[in-house]
Design an enzyme around this catalytic site. Sequence first.
Site, PDB file in Angstrom:
ATOM      1  N   ARG A  92      19.211 -12.062-109.030  1.00 19.58           N
ATOM      2  CA  ARG A  92      20.258 -13.075-108.758  1.00 19.58           C
ATOM      3  C   ARG A  92      20.970 -12.847-107.432  1.00 19.58           C
ATOM      4  NH1 ARG A  92      21.578 -12.363-114.203  1.00 19.58           N
ATOM      5  NH2 ARG A  92      20.610 -13.955-115.497  1.00 19.58           N
ATOM      6  N   LYS A 114      20.820 -20.534 -94.218  1.00 24.22           N
ATOM      7  CA  LYS A 114      19.816 -21.314 -94.960  1.00 24.22           C
ATOM      8  C   LYS A 114      18.543 -20.483 -95.103  1.00 24.22           C
ATOM      9  CE  LYS A 114      19.843 -25.569 -92.871  1.00 24.22           C
ATOM     10  NZ  LYS A 114      19.297 -26.934 -92.768  1.00 24.22           N
ATOM     11  N   GLU A 156      15.696 -25.275 -78.608  1.00 31.47           N
ATOM     12  CA  GLU A 156      16.918 -25.217 -79.429  1.00 31.47           C
ATOM     13  C   GLU A 156      18.119 -24.795 -78.567  1.00 31.47           C
ATOM     14  OE1 GLU A 156      17.114 -26.366 -82.404  1.00 31.47           O
ATOM     15  OE2 GLU A 156      15.101 -26.263 -83.262  1.00 31.47           O
ATOM     16  N   LYS A 198      26.436 -22.361 -83.121  1.00 33.47           N
ATOM     17  CA  LYS A 198      25.894 -22.625 -84.457  1.00 33.47           C
ATOM     18  C   LYS A 198      26.901 -22.184 -85.523  1.00 33.47           C
ATOM     19  CE  LYS A 198      22.197 -22.827 -87.644  1.00 33.47           C
ATOM     20  NZ  LYS A 198      20.816 -22.664 -88.008  1.00 33.47           N
ATOM     21  N   GLU A 208      26.036 -28.100 -95.678  1.00 34.97           N
ATOM     22  CA  GLU A 208      25.365 -29.229 -95.049  1.00 34.97           C
ATOM     23  C   GLU A 208      25.611 -30.558 -95.751  1.00 34.97           C
ATOM     24  OE1 GLU A 208      21.060 -28.993 -94.796  1.00 34.97           O
ATOM     25  OE2 GLU A 208      21.142 -29.538 -92.704  1.00 34.97           O
ATOM     26  N   ARG A 212      27.387 -30.746 -90.095  1.00 38.77           N
ATOM     27  CA  ARG A 212      26.313 -29.839 -89.684  1.00 38.77           C
ATOM     28  C   ARG A 212      25.085 -30.610 -89.198  1.00 38.77           C
ATOM     29  NH1 ARG A 212      24.668 -24.410 -93.079  1.00 38.77           N
ATOM     30  NH2 ARG A 212      22.860 -23.796 -91.859  1.00 38.77           N
ATOM     31  N   ASN A 216      20.777 -31.487 -85.972  1.00 46.70           N
ATOM     32  CA  ASN A 216      19.504 -32.194 -86.124  1.00 46.70           C
ATOM     33  C   ASN A 216      19.133 -33.059 -84.912  1.00 46.70           C
ATOM     34  OD1 ASN A 216      18.120 -31.587 -88.442  1.00 46.70           O
ATOM     35  ND2 ASN A 216      17.992 -33.755 -89.010  1.00 46.70           N
ATOM     36  N   HIS A 219      15.556 -33.827 -84.049  1.00 47.29           N
ATOM     37  CA  HIS A 219      14.719 -33.335 -85.147  1.00 47.29           C
ATOM     38  C   HIS A 219      14.089 -34.428 -86.012  1.00 47.29           C
ATOM     39  CE1 HIS A 219      16.246 -29.506 -83.920  1.00 47.29           C
ATOM     40  NE2 HIS A 219      15.639 -28.860 -84.883  1.00 47.29           N
ATOM     41  N   HIS A 223      10.306 -33.636 -86.802  1.00 46.76           N
ATOM     42  CA  HIS A 223       9.731 -33.384 -88.126  1.00 46.76           C
ATOM     43  C   HIS A 223       8.538 -34.298 -88.370  1.00 46.76           C
ATOM     44  CE1 HIS A 223      13.813 -31.569 -89.475  1.00 46.76           C
ATOM     45  NE2 HIS A 223      12.998 -30.635 -89.020  1.00 46.76           N
ATOM     46  N   HIS A 236       7.447 -25.809 -83.282  1.00 46.27           N
ATOM     47  CA  HIS A 236       8.666 -26.530 -83.642  1.00 46.27           C
ATOM     48  C   HIS A 236       9.473 -26.942 -82.398  1.00 46.27           C
ATOM     49  CE1 HIS A 236      12.091 -27.784 -85.988  1.00 46.27           C
ATOM     50  NE2 HIS A 236      12.874 -26.928 -85.347  1.00 46.27           N
TER      51      HIS A 236
HETATM   52  N1  LIG Z   1      16.840 -21.229 -91.797  1.00 44.94           N
HETATM   53  C1  LIG Z   1      17.048 -22.007 -90.759  1.00 44.94           C
HETATM   54  O1  LIG Z   1      18.163 -22.451 -90.517  1.00 44.94           O
HETATM   55  C2  LIG Z   1      15.911 -22.336 -89.858  1.00 44.94           C
HETATM   56  C3  LIG Z   1      16.151 -22.984 -88.639  1.00 44.94           C
HETATM   57  C4  LIG Z   1      15.077 -23.229 -87.787  1.00 44.94           C
HETATM   58  C5  LIG Z   1      13.798 -22.833 -88.163  1.00 44.94           C
HETATM   59  N2  LIG Z   1      13.600 -22.215 -89.356  1.00 44.94           N
HETATM   60  C6  LIG Z   1      12.252 -21.769 -89.760  1.00 44.94           C
HETATM   61  O2  LIG Z   1      11.819 -20.798 -88.826  1.00 44.94           O
HETATM   62  C7  LIG Z   1      10.406 -20.766 -88.822  1.00 44.94           C
HETATM   63  C8  LIG Z   1       9.917 -20.721 -87.405  1.00 44.94           C
HETATM   64  O3  LIG Z   1      10.390 -19.531 -86.807  1.00 44.94           O
HETATM   65  P1  LIG Z   1       9.728 -18.901 -85.515  1.00 44.94           P
HETATM   66  O4  LIG Z   1       9.563 -19.943 -84.485  1.00 44.94           O
HETATM   67  O5  LIG Z   1      10.515 -17.687 -85.190  1.00 44.94           O
HETATM   68  O6  LIG Z   1       8.251 -18.579 -86.001  1.00 44.94           O
HETATM   69  P2  LIG Z   1       7.542 -17.289 -86.629  1.00 44.94           P
HETATM   70  O7  LIG Z   1       8.477 -16.478 -87.418  1.00 44.94           O
HETATM   71  O8  LIG Z   1       6.311 -17.771 -87.303  1.00 44.94           O
HETATM   72  O9  LIG Z   1       7.166 -16.447 -85.318  1.00 44.94           O
HETATM   73  C9  LIG Z   1       6.287 -17.006 -84.349  1.00 44.94           C
HETATM   74  C10 LIG Z   1       5.165 -16.036 -84.008  1.00 44.94           C
HETATM   75  O10 LIG Z   1       5.649 -14.968 -83.200  1.00 44.94           O
HETATM   76  C11 LIG Z   1       5.308 -13.710 -83.772  1.00 44.94           C
HETATM   77  N3  LIG Z   1       6.390 -12.799 -83.381  1.00 44.94           N
HETATM   78  C12 LIG Z   1       7.658 -12.820 -83.821  1.00 44.94           C
HETATM   79  N4  LIG Z   1       8.411 -11.966 -83.113  1.00 44.94           N
HETATM   80  C13 LIG Z   1       7.596 -11.374 -82.214  1.00 44.94           C
HETATM   81  C14 LIG Z   1       7.802 -10.408 -81.202  1.00 44.94           C
HETATM   82  N5  LIG Z   1       9.015  -9.924 -80.906  1.00 44.94           N
HETATM   83  N6  LIG Z   1       6.739 -10.001 -80.492  1.00 44.94           N
HETATM   84  C15 LIG Z   1       5.496 -10.537 -80.734  1.00 44.94           C
HETATM   85  N7  LIG Z   1       5.252 -11.474 -81.653  1.00 44.94           N
HETATM   86  C16 LIG Z   1       6.295 -11.890 -82.396  1.00 44.94           C
HETATM   87  C17 LIG Z   1       5.176 -13.983 -85.234  1.00 44.94           C
HETATM   88  O11 LIG Z   1       4.371 -13.018 -85.882  1.00 44.94           O
HETATM   89  C18 LIG Z   1       4.518 -15.364 -85.221  1.00 44.94           C
HETATM   90  O12 LIG Z   1       3.150 -15.246 -85.000  1.00 44.94           O
HETATM   91  C19 LIG Z   1       9.941 -21.990 -89.585  1.00 44.94           C
HETATM   92  O13 LIG Z   1       9.505 -21.588 -90.851  1.00 44.94           O
HETATM   93  C20 LIG Z   1      11.204 -22.833 -89.709  1.00 44.94           C
HETATM   94  O14 LIG Z   1      11.198 -23.632 -90.864  1.00 44.94           O
HETATM   95  C21 LIG Z   1      14.626 -21.954 -90.192  1.00 44.94           C
END
Ligand SMILES: NC(=O)c1ccc[n+]([C@@H]2O[C@H](COP(=O)([O-])OP(=O)(O)OC[C@H]3O[C@@H](n4cnc5c(N)ncnc54)[C@H](O)[C@@H]3O)[C@@H](O)[C@H]2O)c1
Length: 342
Positions: A92, A114, A156, A198, A208, A212, A216, A219, A223, A236
């Site tokens: 939990r 989130k 971003e 942020k 949200e 907030r 977007n 976005h 999306h 993304h």
């Molecule tokens: N929770 C939220 O508010 C929120 C907001 C935006 C995005 N997201 C989520 O975030 C995710 C995307 O995140 P991302 O763009 O960081 O992608 P990711 O975590 O998949 O990382 C991108 C790539 O870079 C590699 N990598 C990461 N750090 C590295 C480093 N320092 N050196 C070498 N390689 C490295 C990873 O292994 C991966 O292959 C999505 O799932 C999205 O839905 C969440």
Amino acid sequence: VAAEKGLKILIISDSNVDPIYGERYQEGLRQAGFEISRVAVPAGEKSKDLQAVGFLYGQAMAAGLDRSSLILALGGGMVGDLAGFVAATFLRGVRFIQVPTTLLAMVDSSVGGKTAVNLPQGKNLVGAFHQPVEVVADLTSLATLPEREYVSGLAEVVKYGVIWDAAFFKDLESHAERLRSRDEAFLEKVVGRCCEIKAEVVAVDELEVGPRAILNFGHTLAHALESGTGYDRLLHGEAVSLGMVFAARLSSKLKGLPESEAARLVALLQTLGLPVSGSDALGRATDWPKLAWTDIREAMAADKKARMKVPRLVLADRLGSVTTGCEVPDSELMEAWDVIRQ
Ligand SMILES: NC(=O)c1ccc[n+]([C@@H]2O[C@H](COP(=O)([O-])OP(=O)(O)OC[C@H]3O[C@@H](n4cnc5c(N)ncnc54)[C@H](O)[C@@H]3O)[C@@H](O)[C@H]2O)c1
């Protein structure tokens, strides 16, 4: 946390990040007196699912975690969302720490609380709000991030300037080359400011329900493009860049955003190496020409923010100032898409 000797910590990472940074964090924390276990899931968005959640619950049990224990997410947004969801639900809820290693995770996903995993039906459909007890962003870890991932994260960064802070936007324009070359001193300032923005936005609307939504900006189309290209071609941030160009066009037409300011946004994105048109996107998503307006429109209608299938966009009246919930006539959406897709 520093005072809790003997505390059990499970480090969750992925198969790219763990081999580079896993050992360092494990050893550092062990030497500080903590009891550390470490696990990595395969890198990539496919690991952000319920199967991985089940696997990680098993790992948490095997590591002997209890309600006082801690989960540490070491990686990009994928790991942060996945490990965060595990932390939100295991027993939990246990505490968690975010150690973001991508630019996107540092400026966006690690802040705000989130967490989520994907279902076969769509992205982020199962999740929880669970704030990390700490976020530790080590800028030196960006040195190993592949160029395309780094540039994608810059979208971003630019967004924060548009939605909140025109002076910050100007700063990004003046130092675009430093940003592009990962100048650490400038990045420190940039990452710090993005997190502040942020956090300010989230603070007034943690769950949200309203304001907030300004996060977007860009976005709604993004999306739709991501789902239209199967989530694995356009990154993304690349989709967000195109989405911001789309939103800027509509903003000029409908909200009085001066054309010169829309042009500054497009120019900055371009300088940073982000796609601003279909021909830029084509090199990244080869199925781009197959994207049909009807599919894009349908995906927009399915957006979590849409109401009665009418997409609700965030539009700008000037740099640094946006309005949420803008319902845009279909003809305008289609016309803007026609320009972007070329
Ligand atoms: N929770 C939220 O508010 C929120 C907001 C935006 C995005 N997201 C989520 O975030 C995710 C995307 O995140 P991302 O763009 O960081 O992608 P990711 O975590 O998949 O990382 C991108 C790539 O870079 C590699 N990598 C990461 N750090 C590295 C480093 N320092 N050196 C070498 N390689 C490295 C990873 O292994 C991966 O292959 C999505 O799932 C999205 O839905 C969440």
